[in-house]
Design a protein around this motif. Structure first.
Motif, PDB file in Angstrom:
ATOM      1  N   LYS A 191      27.282   7.274  67.683  1.00  0.00           N
ATOM      2  CA  LYS A 191      25.915   7.562  67.261  1.00  0.00           C
ATOM      3  C   LYS A 191      25.670   9.069  67.138  1.00  0.00           C
ATOM      4  CE  LYS A 191      21.126   6.699  68.769  1.00  0.00           C
ATOM      5  NZ  LYS A 191      20.730   8.114  68.937  1.00  0.00           N
ATOM      6  N   GLN A 192      25.019   9.466  66.058  1.00  0.00           N
ATOM      7  CA  GLN A 192      24.625  10.851  65.882  1.00  0.00           C
ATOM      8  C   GLN A 192      23.653  11.268  66.994  1.00  0.00           C
ATOM      9  OE1 GLN A 192      25.245  13.474  63.662  1.00  0.00           O
ATOM     10  NE2 GLN A 192      23.826  14.612  64.963  1.00  0.00           N
ATOM     11  N   HIS A 193      23.916  12.406  67.624  1.00  0.00           N
ATOM     12  CA  HIS A 193      23.047  12.896  68.694  1.00  0.00           C
ATOM     13  C   HIS A 193      21.700  13.330  68.124  1.00  0.00           C
ATOM     14  CE1 HIS A 193      21.907  14.935  72.437  1.00  0.00           C
ATOM     15  NE2 HIS A 193      21.473  15.911  71.669  1.00  0.00           N
ATOM     16  N   THR A 194      20.609  12.789  68.662  1.00  0.00           N
ATOM     17  CA  THR A 194      19.262  13.171  68.226  1.00  0.00           C
ATOM     18  C   THR A 194      18.310  13.408  69.402  1.00  0.00           C
ATOM     19  OG1 THR A 194      18.642  10.822  68.022  1.00  0.00           O
ATOM     20  CG2 THR A 194      19.427  11.935  66.019  1.00  0.00           C
ATOM     21  N   LYS A 195      18.844  13.312  70.627  1.00  0.00           N
ATOM     22  CA  LYS A 195      17.991  13.427  71.801  1.00  0.00           C
ATOM     23  C   LYS A 195      17.506  14.855  71.993  1.00  0.00           C
ATOM     24  CE  LYS A 195      17.882  12.424  76.767  1.00  0.00           C
ATOM     25  NZ  LYS A 195      18.659  11.964  77.945  1.00  0.00           N
ATOM     26  N   GLY A 196      16.205  15.002  72.248  1.00  0.00           N
ATOM     27  CA  GLY A 196      15.627  16.316  72.473  1.00  0.00           C
ATOM     28  C   GLY A 196      14.618  16.675  71.402  1.00  0.00           C
ATOM     29  N   ILE A 197      14.200  17.931  71.423  1.00  0.00           N
ATOM     30  CA  ILE A 197      13.174  18.410  70.490  1.00  0.00           C
ATOM     31  C   ILE A 197      13.802  18.757  69.145  1.00  0.00           C
ATOM     32  CG2 ILE A 197      11.454  20.226  70.053  1.00  0.00           C
ATOM     33  CD1 ILE A 197      11.300  20.541  73.157  1.00  0.00           C
ATOM     34  N   SER A 198      13.271  18.167  68.088  1.00  0.00           N
ATOM     35  CA  SER A 198      13.683  18.491  66.724  1.00  0.00           C
ATOM     36  C   SER A 198      12.636  19.392  66.094  1.00  0.00           C
ATOM     37  CB  SER A 198      13.858  17.215  65.898  1.00  0.00           C
ATOM     38  OG  SER A 198      14.868  16.403  66.456  1.00  0.00           O
ATOM     39  N   LEU A 199      13.026  20.112  65.049  1.00  0.00           N
ATOM     40  CA  LEU A 199      12.151  21.126  64.471  1.00  0.00           C
ATOM     41  C   LEU A 199      11.940  20.898  62.982  1.00  0.00           C
ATOM     42  CD1 LEU A 199      13.757  24.258  66.192  1.00  0.00           C
ATOM     43  CD2 LEU A 199      11.652  23.060  66.883  1.00  0.00           C
ATOM     44  N   PHE A 200      10.726  21.265  62.522  1.00  0.00           N
ATOM     45  CA  PHE A 200      10.387  21.181  61.104  1.00  0.00           C
ATOM     46  C   PHE A 200       9.660  22.464  60.700  1.00  0.00           C
ATOM     47  CE2 PHE A 200       7.449  19.062  57.786  1.00  0.00           C
ATOM     48  CZ  PHE A 200       8.276  19.499  56.749  1.00  0.00           C
TER      49      PHE A 200
END
Length: 350
Positions: free
Chosen positions: A80-89
């Protein structure tokens, strides 16, 4: 073994998958590849720290069942692609980036353990490296009675009962001379068929540790304001190699590599702090410069345009020549799943 002579043009995923399927039918196909490497738009490189980095096709999901089925059959693991945590836009350059978190309930993307090239290597093992000729750019295809004569850039000529081209249709039309010539409407269609990855610039920044994770960042970024428009954590499945990887603004191909690199590091530093400056290496792949994959269009061509068009399903020269490849697939054209589906479609006709 069926003594039918088959030539496949292109040793990318679709070409190798077709050779694999035909091999299972007892038909030995010979694959001609223009490049000095095998894999086409799958291009896994190894960084200075040993981290595997995808400069080409990378992600897939449950929306790509044919690919998933193949990986299971060939016993190739994925994660699985790591996506845990804060993402930004980043919406605008003068506005702080918006912060969001991707919920665990969202459909995940996956990556192949050890790199996407693992799939290519497995297919090569299955069909035999001796059936692939690299540095063999096809320049002409000529009908000779019940066969087709294929000429490569070395002046070498091959006779085949059937020929399957897995190149992007636009590239095929621009680089191969056909005799008899192809119908004008088919040529025009090919000129206006989008080549996947063609406009993409993939980049990766390699690090000694995943410092962004330690700050509770996922590594996921979307930006309308800076050079890196899309980015993800690119840590290896076993946690031994670390990188951030994504796509640059396509217009940045006019800049030098050094200028792009400087802008990327500046962007990452502004987002994640000074640790972003302590990188091991910067990598990129400007796909529009890969002339064995992409040539500029004469007119504006949109993403997906004419991918999977019905005209590509019709064999030519009395069922001796076939179009295949990701762009010709009816299902998920342009993606790895599409490349495999295109091969399955062609193999069913042999």
């Amino acid at each position: 073994m069926n003594d039918q002579k088959v030539i496949i043009i292109g040793a990318g995923l679709s070409g190798l998958m077709l050779a694999y399927l035909l091999n299972q039918k007892g038909i030995q196909a010979f694959v001609l590849e223009a490049n000095d490497r095998i894999g086409g738009r799958i291009n896994t490189i190894t960084g200075t720290s040993g981290v595997t980095i995808e400069m080409g096709a990378t992600w897939f999901s449950k929306q790509h069942p044919t690919l998933l089925s193949l990986l299971d059959k060939l016993e190739i693991p994925y994660f699985k692609q790591h996506t845990k945590g804060i993402s930004l836009f980043e919406t605008m350059s003068f506005v702080p980036p918006q912060k969001f978190e991707i919920p665990d309930s969202e459909e995940p993307s996956y990556r192949i353990q050890g790199g996407t090239q693992t799939l290519i290597n497995k297919l090569v093992t299955e069909i035999g490296i001796e059936t692939i000729r690299t540095n063999s750019k096809v320049t002409a295809i000529k009908e000779l009675g019940n066969q087709l004569e294929v000429t490569d850039s070395n002046g070498k000529q091959f006779l085949a009962d059937k020929v399957v081209a897995t190149l992007p249709p636009h590239l095929l039309i621009k680089t191969v001379e056909f005799e008899p010539t192809l119908a004008d409407d088919l040529v025009e269609l090919a000129k206006k068929t989008h080549t996947w990855m063609g406009e993409s610039i993939k980049f990766a920044v390699e690090y000694a540790s995943p410092f962004w994770r330690e700050k509770n960042f996922s590594g996921t970024l979307f930006s309308h304001a800076s050079i890196a428009q899309e980015m993800y954590d690119h840590t290896t499945f076993d946690g031994t190699g670390f990188a951030l990887k994504g796509f640059l603004n396509g217009g940045s191909h006019t800049l030098t590599l050094a200028a792009r690199q400087e802008k990327v590091i500046k962007q990452l530093t502004s987002l994640f702090g000074p640790e972003a400056e302590n990188y091991l290496a910067y990598h990129e792949k400007v796909w529009r410069e890969a002339e064995l994959t992409f040539l500029p269009y004469e007119d504006l061509v949109m993403a997906h345009q004419n991918n999977g068009h019905a005209a590509y399903k019709k064999p030519l020269y009395s069922n001796k020549f076939y179009f295949s490849g990701a762009e010709t697939a009816s299902i998920n054209p342009g993606y790895m799943d599409g490349a495999i589906n295109a091969a399955i479609h062609i193999a069913s006709q042999f």
